[in-house]
Scaffold this motif. Structure first.
Motif, PDB file in Angstrom:
ATOM      1  N   SER A 122       8.342  15.172   6.913  1.00 58.29           N
ATOM      2  CA  SER A 122       9.025  13.876   6.985  1.00 58.29           C
ATOM      3  C   SER A 122      10.544  14.048   7.004  1.00 58.29           C
ATOM      4  CB  SER A 122       8.621  12.999   5.799  1.00 58.29           C
ATOM      5  OG  SER A 122       8.975  13.613   4.588  1.00 58.29           O
ATOM      6  N   TRP A 123      11.013  15.223   6.585  1.00 52.14           N
ATOM      7  CA  TRP A 123      12.464  15.462   6.579  1.00 52.14           C
ATOM      8  C   TRP A 123      12.962  15.982   7.924  1.00 52.14           C
ATOM      9  CZ3 TRP A 123      15.567  20.036   6.655  1.00 52.14           C
ATOM     10  CH2 TRP A 123      16.918  19.806   6.321  1.00 52.14           C
ATOM     11  N   ILE A 124      12.111  16.745   8.636  1.00 49.48           N
ATOM     12  CA  ILE A 124      12.595  17.354   9.882  1.00 49.48           C
ATOM     13  C   ILE A 124      12.552  16.407  11.074  1.00 49.48           C
ATOM     14  CG2 ILE A 124      12.130  19.744   9.211  1.00 49.48           C
ATOM     15  CD1 ILE A 124       9.613  19.634  10.911  1.00 49.48           C
ATOM     16  N   ILE A 125      11.767  15.345  10.996  1.00 47.52           N
ATOM     17  CA  ILE A 125      11.713  14.450  12.150  1.00 47.52           C
ATOM     18  C   ILE A 125      12.993  13.607  12.223  1.00 47.52           C
ATOM     19  CG2 ILE A 125       9.208  14.252  12.382  1.00 47.52           C
ATOM     20  CD1 ILE A 125       9.844  11.421  10.860  1.00 47.52           C
ATOM     21  N   PRO A 126      13.396  13.254  13.448  1.00 48.61           N
ATOM     22  CA  PRO A 126      14.614  12.438  13.591  1.00 48.61           C
ATOM     23  C   PRO A 126      14.459  11.071  12.922  1.00 48.61           C
ATOM     24  CG  PRO A 126      13.903  13.295  15.707  1.00 48.61           C
ATOM     25  CD  PRO A 126      12.827  13.619  14.743  1.00 48.61           C
ATOM     26  N   THR A 127      15.577  10.516  12.488  1.00 49.39           N
ATOM     27  CA  THR A 127      15.565   9.214  11.818  1.00 49.39           C
ATOM     28  C   THR A 127      14.929   8.132  12.679  1.00 49.39           C
ATOM     29  OG1 THR A 127      17.662   9.907  10.916  1.00 49.39           O
ATOM     30  CG2 THR A 127      17.016   7.652  10.496  1.00 49.39           C
ATOM     31  N   ILE A 128      15.163   8.192  13.988  1.00 49.19           N
ATOM     32  CA  ILE A 128      14.629   7.126  14.843  1.00 49.19           C
ATOM     33  C   ILE A 128      13.099   7.146  14.827  1.00 49.19           C
ATOM     34  CG2 ILE A 128      14.773   8.544  16.969  1.00 49.19           C
ATOM     35  CD1 ILE A 128      15.325   4.755  16.765  1.00 49.19           C
ATOM     36  N   VAL A 129      12.516   8.336  14.740  1.00 53.87           N
ATOM     37  CA  VAL A 129      11.055   8.434  14.679  1.00 53.87           C
ATOM     38  C   VAL A 129      10.560   7.817  13.372  1.00 53.87           C
ATOM     39  CG1 VAL A 129       9.097  10.016  14.639  1.00 53.87           C
ATOM     40  CG2 VAL A 129      11.028  10.478  16.149  1.00 53.87           C
ATOM     41  N   ALA A 170      12.047   5.532  11.709  1.00 49.64           N
ATOM     42  CA  ALA A 170      12.222   4.084  11.798  1.00 49.64           C
ATOM     43  C   ALA A 170      11.077   3.444  12.581  1.00 49.64           C
ATOM     44  CB  ALA A 170      13.565   3.750  12.444  1.00 49.64           C
ATOM     45  N   ILE A 171      10.686   4.089  13.682  1.00 45.34           N
ATOM     46  CA  ILE A 171       9.596   3.524  14.492  1.00 45.34           C
ATOM     47  C   ILE A 171       8.286   3.565  13.706  1.00 45.34           C
ATOM     48  CG2 ILE A 171       8.196   3.865  16.577  1.00 45.34           C
ATOM     49  CD1 ILE A 171      10.807   4.858  17.945  1.00 45.34           C
ATOM     50  N   ILE A 172       8.021   4.713  13.060  1.00 44.14           N
ATOM     51  CA  ILE A 172       6.790   4.840  12.264  1.00 44.14           C
ATOM     52  C   ILE A 172       6.687   3.691  11.252  1.00 44.14           C
ATOM     53  CG2 ILE A 172       5.666   6.162  10.413  1.00 44.14           C
ATOM     54  CD1 ILE A 172       6.524   8.712  11.801  1.00 44.14           C
ATOM     55  N   PHE A 212      23.699   6.013   6.733  1.00 47.20           N
ATOM     56  CA  PHE A 212      23.899   4.828   7.563  1.00 47.20           C
ATOM     57  C   PHE A 212      22.688   4.585   8.460  1.00 47.20           C
ATOM     58  CE2 PHE A 212      25.003   3.427  11.857  1.00 47.20           C
ATOM     59  CZ  PHE A 212      25.507   2.165  11.596  1.00 47.20           C
ATOM     60  N   TYR A 249      20.467   1.151   9.130  1.00 45.14           N
ATOM     61  CA  TYR A 249      20.829   0.424  10.342  1.00 45.14           C
ATOM     62  C   TYR A 249      19.626   0.270  11.278  1.00 45.14           C
ATOM     63  CZ  TYR A 249      23.726  -1.135  14.222  1.00 45.14           C
ATOM     64  OH  TYR A 249      24.289  -1.861  15.229  1.00 45.14           O
ATOM     65  N   MET A 250      18.843   1.336  11.419  1.00 38.61           N
ATOM     66  CA  MET A 250      17.700   1.271  12.329  1.00 38.61           C
ATOM     67  C   MET A 250      16.573   0.390  11.780  1.00 38.61           C
ATOM     68  SD  MET A 250      17.284   5.149  13.530  1.00 38.61           S
ATOM     69  CE  MET A 250      18.556   5.995  14.438  1.00 38.61           C
ATOM     70  N   ILE A 252       2.233  12.188   3.401  1.00 40.99           N
ATOM     71  CA  ILE A 252       3.141  12.727   4.422  1.00 40.99           C
ATOM     72  C   ILE A 252       2.535  12.621   5.815  1.00 40.99           C
ATOM     73  CG2 ILE A 252       4.329  14.820   5.226  1.00 40.99           C
ATOM     74  CD1 ILE A 252       5.566  13.646   2.725  1.00 40.99           C
ATOM     75  N   PHE A 276       2.039   9.901  10.387  1.00 40.57           N
ATOM     76  CA  PHE A 276       2.133  10.566  11.688  1.00 40.57           C
ATOM     77  C   PHE A 276       0.848  10.377  12.480  1.00 40.57           C
ATOM     78  CE2 PHE A 276       5.415  12.711   9.328  1.00 40.57           C
ATOM     79  CZ  PHE A 276       6.431  12.773  10.269  1.00 40.57           C
ATOM     80  N   ILE A 329       0.849   6.886  13.989  1.00 37.96           N
ATOM     81  CA  ILE A 329       1.733   6.700  15.142  1.00 37.96           C
ATOM     82  C   ILE A 329       1.143   7.413  16.366  1.00 37.96           C
ATOM     83  CG2 ILE A 329       3.332   8.666  14.972  1.00 37.96           C
ATOM     84  CD1 ILE A 329       4.833   5.389  15.020  1.00 37.96           C
ATOM     85  N   LEU A 334      18.300  20.305  14.358  1.00 34.43           N
ATOM     86  CA  LEU A 334      17.715  19.109  13.734  1.00 34.43           C
ATOM     87  C   LEU A 334      18.779  18.021  13.548  1.00 34.43           C
ATOM     88  CD1 LEU A 334      15.423  20.657  10.946  1.00 34.43           C
ATOM     89  CD2 LEU A 334      14.739  19.823  13.202  1.00 34.43           C
ATOM     90  N   THR A 354      18.905  14.266  15.572  1.00 31.35           N
ATOM     91  CA  THR A 354      18.743  13.001  14.871  1.00 31.35           C
ATOM     92  C   THR A 354      20.027  12.162  14.837  1.00 31.35           C
ATOM     93  OG1 THR A 354      17.891  11.987  12.837  1.00 31.35           O
ATOM     94  CG2 THR A 354      19.281  13.906  12.572  1.00 31.35           C
ATOM     95  N   ILE A 387      13.712  -0.743  20.213  1.00 35.24           N
ATOM     96  CA  ILE A 387      13.248  -1.441  19.006  1.00 35.24           C
ATOM     97  C   ILE A 387      13.751  -2.868  18.971  1.00 35.24           C
ATOM     98  CG2 ILE A 387      13.372  -1.593  16.487  1.00 35.24           C
ATOM     99  CD1 ILE A 387      13.486   1.241  16.210  1.00 35.24           C
ATOM    100  N   TRP A 407       5.034  -1.785  21.668  1.00 36.15           N
ATOM    101  CA  TRP A 407       4.748  -0.765  20.642  1.00 36.15           C
ATOM    102  C   TRP A 407       4.088   0.482  21.210  1.00 36.15           C
ATOM    103  CZ3 TRP A 407       7.144  -0.272  16.336  1.00 36.15           C
ATOM    104  CH2 TRP A 407       7.718  -1.408  15.740  1.00 36.15           C
ATOM    105  N   ALA A 419       8.366   7.856  20.223  1.00 34.02           N
ATOM    106  CA  ALA A 419       8.558   8.522  18.931  1.00 34.02           C
ATOM    107  C   ALA A 419       7.845   9.867  18.916  1.00 34.02           C
ATOM    108  CB  ALA A 419       8.043   7.637  17.798  1.00 34.02           C
ATOM    109  N   PRO A 443      11.478  19.147  17.503  1.00 36.70           N
ATOM    110  CA  PRO A 443      11.674  19.682  16.150  1.00 36.70           C
ATOM    111  C   PRO A 443      10.393  20.281  15.569  1.00 36.70           C
ATOM    112  CG  PRO A 443      12.496  17.430  16.284  1.00 36.70           C
ATOM    113  CD  PRO A 443      11.848  17.732  17.585  1.00 36.70           C
TER     114      PRO A 443
END
Lengths: 304, 281
Positions: free
Chosen positions: A118-125, A127-129, A237, A241-242, B28, B32, B35, B210, B214, B239, B246, B253, B260
């Motif tokens: 959960s830490w390595i995925i980009p923030t946008i992913v 946010a979408i999840i 931020f 924001y997302m 965790i 995933f 999605i 990474l 992001t 979004i 979706w 997504a 990564p």
């Protein structure tokens, strides 16, 4: 567990080479951080407009306007809630997780690596999840909550004034607690087993072992995590924001979001700069204070 | 008797342990999973009142729409371009800087190392506004290099710190021995230290990748043209559209998460090791 490396800083035959090697990085940091920082402080003292054409020195009037602005103080309050909420939740979950995965079990090497997914995925992913899971019309969470009759009407987690902040804190914690867990786990593993064995012979129970061995041995790591984690989370931020854009009605508008909105929605660069400078001063005071109250903390924990 | 009791107690503990671990993994991994299956369901199944936990019908339509009907491919390329150069420059700057700080001696070094420390705990939003002006004065607004430059600024200070354990723990005798053998300082650096610090440099490289992958704040501010947007900014626009698709979004997504994940699958073990040894010393 500290491995001290002496930083020598006098002239010798490595000096010239050292200066040549550090020069590019130093130049980079000066141009990209030191200069903008000074420029930011300057801007906060002027009536600069978005294009930066007209700028007259106006003293501290931006600051006065800011500290009499309710929205600014609301944002300060939101930042405090955000930071403290994240720190507590992440520390508790991170520590618990570290204790769990520190045990012997099948697949431990897999879990100890992939837990930070959960830490390595980009923030946008991220946010979408979570926008999809929490969606009030088609979201799976609302479906489950209604299925088990926990709620009658679907909950708009991110759209509710009361729930938005806790929800965003929860999502950010979901992202960061595994990261904390693996750092805490690595520190746990540096504690010599002999200490626990000796304590067992003396008749100590698990709780006493935790209080008298684990916790003191963990303290330097926890104190570094406490400081860096706080600074990192105050400055976040993108997640906010997302997910909510600071809304609804400012419910999640922390200082970084406030600065961004002021600068790039209202084009009030000077007021945005003043708010950013106040945040920076606030953080500086926090750091100095932290050095003072945390005895195990030495700033050379970072670099020396 | 008491032996049996203890045994059943330890068995209970073992069960509890695995229950907790499964719970942790579930927390965790399940988001995933959700999605992923959402991205392969047809739209009517996706928004059904009673969701399906395994797709009744599988489709790759959302994925093909993603590349055919949106600028996603362009975003993907832009993100790769920015991430590649960020990685390369970060590794070079951080390695040189790390060697300088942990292996060399000169006046003012302590001040420099403090400056580096400040640089990586800095509120980014504080430099956002002046940097916008710096970038526009160099005509770098609407240019991917503005993002590369800012990403390196974010990553390199942390990279120096990550390299500490790699540069800092090598005995000083190595340089002395190399000097006696007549090797120059530069030769010592790239013949001895670069290979020894290679795992550390790999950690820095992944960290840079990474972070760059992001990064949103600066990319959202410095890039104006649609065809120069990176993935986070491009997807964030999906979004906020009035009618959120979706299927498209979850597919987007998934594809965004893949680089990564692939990276991590190969070097995750070393990355976690590098990250944690850096943090606990």
């Amino acid at each position: 567990m500290q491995l001290k490396i002496k930083i020598k800083s006098g002239w010798n035959n490595t000096s010239l080479f050292g200066i040549v090697l550090i020069a590019p990085l130093l130049l980079w940091i000066v141009v990209m951080i030191v200069y903008p920082l000074i420029s930011s402080i300057w801007m906060s003292l002027t009536d600069v407009d978005f294009l930066g054409i007209n700028s007259n020195f106006v003293g501290i009037s931006n600051y006065i306007e800011l500290i009499t602005d309710v929205e600014f103080w609301t944002a300060m309050g939101k930042s405090m809630i955000w930071t403290i909420g994240n720190a507590l939740l992440q520390l508790i979950l991170g520590f618990t997780t570290a204790l769990i995965i520190n045990q012997q079990f099948k697949g431990k090497s897999f879990v100890r690596i992939w837990i930070i997914l959960s830490w390595i995925i980009p923030t946008i992913v991220l946010a979408i999840i979570w926008r999809w899971i929490l969606n009030s019309s088609f979201g799976i969470l609302n479906y489950i909550l209604q299925l088990f009759n926990f709620v009658e009407q679907p909950i708009d987690f991110l759209g509710s004034f009361q729930l938005a902040m806790p929800t965003v804190i929860f999502i950010n914690t979901w992202r960061w607690f595994p990261f904390l867990a693996i750092i805490i786990l690595a520190a746990l593993q540096t504690i010599p087993v002999e200490q626990y064995n000796a304590a067992s012979i003396d008749g100590a129970n698990s709780f006493q072992k935790f209080i008298y061995i684990t916790f003191p041995m963990m303290r330097p790591t926890l104190s570094v995590l406490g400081l860096i984690g706080t600074l990192w989370s105050i400055n976040i931020f993108d997640v906010i924001y997302m997910l909510t854009r600071g809304g609804p009605a400012g419910a999640t508008e922390t200082i970084p979001v406030f600065v961004y909105q002021k600068a790039f929605q209202e084009y009030a660069m000077n007021k945005a700069s003043a708010a950013a400078v106040i945040l920076f001063l606030f953080l500086s005071v926090f750091v100095v204070f932290y050095f003072k109250i945390e005895p195990t903390f030495r700033e050379d924990n970072f670099l020396n | 008797m008491s032996f049996i009791k203890r045994k059943s107690k330890s068995k209970k503990r073992a069960v509890l342990k695995y229950v907790l671990i499964l719970l942790l993994l579930g927390v965790i991994i399940l988001p995933f999973y959700w999605i992923f299956i959402s991205s392969v369901k047809p739209t009517d199944e996706l928004i059904r009142a009673i969701p399906t936990f395994v797709p009744e019908k599988w489709t790759v339509n959302h994925y093909s729409n993603l590349f055919a009907a949106s600028d996603y491919g362009q975003y993907l390329w832009n993100s790769f371009y920015v991430a590649f150069w960020t990685m390369l420059i970060t590794v070079i700057l951080a390695s040189l800087g790390g060697y300088s700080i942990y292996r060399c001696s000169y006046p003012g070094k302590n001040l420099i190392s403090k400056l580096i420390l400040v640089a990586y705990i800095f509120p980014q939003v504080l430099i956002l506004i002046p940097l916008y002006k710096v970038m526009s004065s160099f005509s770098l607004i609407n240019n991917l290099w503005s993002l590369i430059i800012i990403n390196v600024t974010i990553c390199a200070p942390f990279g120096v710190w990550l390299l500490k354990t790699f540069f800092g723990t090598i005995p000083m005798a190595i340089e002395e021995a190399a000097a006696i053998d007549g090797a120059s300082q530069f030769k010592t650096l790239y013949k001895i230290f670069i290979p020894l610090a290679a795992p550390g440099m790999a950690t820095v490289a992944i960290y840079a990748f990474l972070t760059s992958w992001t990064e949103f704040l600066f990319a959202n501010t410095f890039i104006l043209d649609e065809e120069l947007k990176t993935l986070p900014v491009g997807l964030a626009r999906f979004i906020t559209q009035y009618n959120v698709d979706w299927g498209l979004l979850t597919a987007g997504a998934m594809v965004t998460a893949i680089p990564p994940l692939v990276f991590f699958a190969f070097v995750g073990k070393n990355f976690v090791k590098g990250l944690t040894t850096g943090a606990i010393k």
